[in-house]
Design an enzyme around this catalytic site. Sequence first.
Site, short mmCIF file in Angstrom:
data_model
loop_
_atom_site.label_atom_id
_atom_site.label_comp_id
_atom_site.label_asym_id
_atom_site.label_seq_id
_atom_site.Cartn_x
_atom_site.Cartn_y
_atom_site.Cartn_z
N THR A 101 3.45 66.95 40.11
CA THR A 101 3.83 67.77 41.27
C THR A 101 5.32 67.69 41.54
O THR A 101 5.95 68.68 41.95
CB THR A 101 3.02 67.36 42.51
OG1 THR A 101 1.62 67.58 42.24
CG2 THR A 101 3.40 68.17 43.73
N CYS A 167 -2.86 50.98 36.55
CA CYS A 167 -3.05 50.94 35.10
C CYS A 167 -2.99 49.53 34.54
O CYS A 167 -3.26 49.31 33.35
CB CYS A 167 -2.02 51.83 34.41
SG CYS A 167 -0.32 51.27 34.67
#
EC number: 4.1.1.36
Length: 201
Positions: A101, A167
């Site tokens: 974005t 992650c």
Amino acid sequence: MNMEVDTVTRKPRILLAASGSVASIKFSNLCHCFSEWAEVKAVASKSSLNFVDKPSLPQNVTLYTDEDEWSSWNKIGDPVLHIELRRWADVMIIAPLSANTLAKIAGGLCDNLLTCIVRAWDYSKPLFVAPAMNTLMWNNPFTERHLVLLDELGITLIPPIKKKLACGDYGNGAMAEPSLIYSTVRLFWESQARKQRDGTS
């Protein structure tokens, strides 16, 4: 920032937006922070809905999605949702702002409700972004270029923080905590309101 007289006397109208980062799991918390102080409306991109906990959103906060952009319009003359939300809001905050974005906004793309609001935004009103992405994505040269473009538009950056990321990596790129985003925006707003009352700029 030019604040109208009524914005000094009424509650601020805050438009919160989430893009597709795992940090969107904190979006409900962010909405609760602001709803204690302001009128709040929320926007979620399609990918952010994988993480936004809709049932835990404050009851007084309406969540708009891409589908609402089209279902609310039937003919010429009907209200256009991204324009109506832009008109309503005193402040917009995109938290989390994903790498994707960020790149869209920097390039002027407007292919969903969130980015259409930004493309139509009145930059005399504040717009804050709180990025969230992997450390190597944050350190990528494209990110630096995109942030320069956002700064030129007058968009205010609430920088990410260093911590263990979703992650598993450790480094910079985690979204600022909702409490910090809230306090940053509120302090800015109250400072501007005080200047307006005192007749200073």
